[in-house]
Design an enzyme around this catalytic site. Sequence first.
Site, PDB file in Angstrom:
ATOM      1  N   CYS A 145       0.776  -1.247   0.052  1.00 33.17           N
ATOM      2  CA  CYS A 145       0.036   0.146   0.105  1.00 33.17           C
ATOM      3  C   CYS A 145       0.915   1.326   0.121  1.00 33.17           C
ATOM      4  CB  CYS A 145      -1.018   0.010   1.314  1.00 33.17           C
ATOM      5  SG  CYS A 145      -0.419  -0.069   2.828  1.00 33.17           S
ATOM      6  N   HIS A 167      -2.724   1.603   6.754  1.00 34.43           N
ATOM      7  CA  HIS A 167      -3.198   1.426   5.518  1.00 34.43           C
ATOM      8  C   HIS A 167      -3.150   2.774   4.677  1.00 34.43           C
ATOM      9  CE1 HIS A 167      -4.498  -0.290   1.613  1.00 34.43           C
ATOM     10  NE2 HIS A 167      -5.697   0.285   1.633  1.00 34.43           N
ATOM     11  N   HIS A 184      -5.442   1.994  -4.574  1.00 28.79           N
ATOM     12  CA  HIS A 184      -4.599   1.479  -3.759  1.00 28.79           C
ATOM     13  C   HIS A 184      -4.230   0.203  -3.766  1.00 28.79           C
ATOM     14  CE1 HIS A 184      -8.292  -0.259  -0.974  1.00 28.79           C
ATOM     15  NE2 HIS A 184      -8.635  -0.166  -2.079  1.00 28.79           N
TER      16      HIS A 184
END
Length: 338
Positions: A251, A299, A311
Amino acid sequence: MRLRTVVRGGLVALCGLAVVLAGPGARPASADPTLDDAKAQLDKIEQRQSELGEQWAELKLQLDQGKQKVATLNADIAEQQRKVDALRSQAQQVALSRFQNRGVDITIQLVTSPDPDAFLSDLSTMGRVDANLNSLLQDYQAQQANLSDLQRSANDQVTTLAAEERRFGALHDELEKKLLEGQRLVDQLTEQERQRLNADDDSVSRDDARDSLIDDASANARALAAVKYAVSKVKIGQYVWGSEGPTTFDCSGLMVASYRSVGISLPHSSRAQFSVGRPVARSELKPGDLLFFYNPIHHVGMYMGNGLFVHARNPRNDLEITRLDSYPAYQGARRVVG
């Protein structure tokens, strides 16, 4: 060391996304206790994966910084050693000159000198020889002490790096175990249950998303270019721990690669990225803003405009475009440029 494990077809994320089980025609979770229990277990596994993944990313940053510090210390040690050696040579020359001339009558030295004028010039400073020697010795001792301090710092840093590398290896092993644990759990499900587990109602058709991308004319040009880079990787990109391109990402690695494409450097850690740029209110988001999720943060994605973000979601879903309103545990946004 870079962990390159990719688990496809059913493993829940590093980045901690709760699996969406509902879909068109899906049965309520209570009607399927097997799948319901599996989801509960996977939620626990994914949470631990998320924590480990961010620890792994942060530790990698610390290792990189530590290695750079050791390199700098070694360069400083080499320079300091040159200073110490030069002072030692000067002190030896002064001491030798003082020793060779002791007890010799100054008149005889004057008469026998091949260059009386030079001798008289030197004689004018002879009274300061002892003082010069003492000063040189004091300077030498101080520089030698500095050299010893640098050497101790380098040794301490090397010891710290060795401990961090052992921890890095332990995190690697634990991540591997969690990947296998999640995969074994998914493997126990029926094909129908796995299909329902893989349903992602909050994801957006990649082609549909491209048709409505980035309609904010006030967005920064470099930020827009970073978004386009990230979106261009959605179809071909895979999720790989610790990777930052060109076709594999985690990520924070996707954010690193996207902004690197426009000449901007970011740290490879979602928590570290949360300190980059400036905070932005959710109502003021623009394409290119970094979006952060979960507490503690583990994240990150990139806002595209139109309520969407791109993402690297997890090893099961790889890269994805998702509706921001549907994604859990939003913590805030940072504007990198503009």
